[in-house]
Design an enzyme around this catalytic site. Sequence first.
Site, PDB file in Angstrom:
ATOM      1  N   HIS A  96       0.828  -1.196   0.000  1.00  0.00           N
ATOM      2  CA  HIS A  96       0.000   0.000   0.000  1.00  0.00           C
ATOM      3  C   HIS A  96       0.867   1.253   0.000  1.00  0.00           C
ATOM      4  O   HIS A  96       1.976   1.267   0.546  1.00  0.00           O
ATOM      5  CB  HIS A  96      -0.898   0.020   1.240  1.00  0.00           C
ATOM      6  CG  HIS A  96      -2.006  -0.986   1.187  1.00  0.00           C
ATOM      7  ND1 HIS A  96      -3.049  -0.893   0.299  1.00  0.00           N
ATOM      8  CD2 HIS A  96      -2.237  -2.100   1.925  1.00  0.00           C
ATOM      9  CE1 HIS A  96      -3.879  -1.895   0.485  1.00  0.00           C
ATOM     10  NE2 HIS A  96      -3.409  -2.662   1.457  1.00  0.00           N
ATOM     11  N   THR A 148      12.809  -9.873   4.822  1.00  0.00           N
ATOM     12  CA  THR A 148      12.490  -8.458   4.645  1.00  0.00           C
ATOM     13  C   THR A 148      13.464  -7.729   3.727  1.00  0.00           C
ATOM     14  O   THR A 148      13.241  -6.569   3.392  1.00  0.00           O
ATOM     15  CB  THR A 148      12.479  -7.741   6.005  1.00  0.00           C
ATOM     16  OG1 THR A 148      13.791  -7.826   6.585  1.00  0.00           O
ATOM     17  CG2 THR A 148      11.474  -8.378   6.949  1.00  0.00           C
ATOM     18  N   LYS A 149      14.556  -8.411   3.329  1.00  0.00           N
ATOM     19  CA  LYS A 149      15.561  -7.748   2.484  1.00  0.00           C
ATOM     20  C   LYS A 149      16.201  -8.772   1.557  1.00  0.00           C
ATOM     21  O   LYS A 149      16.016  -9.982   1.725  1.00  0.00           O
ATOM     22  CB  LYS A 149      16.631  -7.084   3.353  1.00  0.00           C
ATOM     23  CG  LYS A 149      17.339  -8.042   4.299  1.00  0.00           C
ATOM     24  CD  LYS A 149      18.256  -7.303   5.268  1.00  0.00           C
ATOM     25  CE  LYS A 149      18.908  -8.258   6.269  1.00  0.00           C
ATOM     26  NZ  LYS A 149      19.756  -7.543   7.235  1.00  0.00           N
TER      27      LYS A 149
END
Length: 213
Positions: A96, A148-149
Amino acid sequence: MELKRLIKDWAPIRFISWLRRCYREEMRRTYIPEQFREYGKDVCIGRSVSINMPQRVILKDRVLIHDGTMINSSGGLYVGENTGIGYNCTIFTVQHHYRNAKAIPFDEIIELKPVIIREFVWIGAGVMIMPGVEIGEGAIIGMGSVVTKNIPPLAIILGNPAEIIGYRSKEHYYECKKEGKFQHTSVGKYTETIPYMVRVRYEKELRELGLIE
């Protein structure tokens, strides 16, 4: 009206309605190669896998996606050959728009962030992969990790958030690759073994379990 209600509440009718719902759900989650952007040879997609936009997914040869995995592929998903995705994983490829958005907590804009998973990657059960992540060739993602990376090639990662805890042997990996020693991640039959230190430490329990003589 009373008769209709009685018929509707009749156990055999409820059972038939339940079967119809199960069938519709199963059909919704049954995929054919033509639905995908690219669908390689010997691809295997388990039951109850949910992919919202298969037309934005590339699955190279011998990719396995286990049961219960949920993939939001609106932003694009690329999976390299001989890669296995474990049970109940979650992959998101969109986010989003919330920074300087027109409203809170977010506005109507969706940011597309493709997830790229290179070849010979092993993803354990319950892994979550965030939008925009690239997982390098030959990496191992431990069970329950939250990625996350970007992950470098041959890395072994674990945790939430996932961190590098080691690396595969580079020499061994590329030697197997050069010699064509590939194992389809959908293994038909395994050969069981118990590591030596496990056998020494838990000999009594292993005997009680009937795993050793």
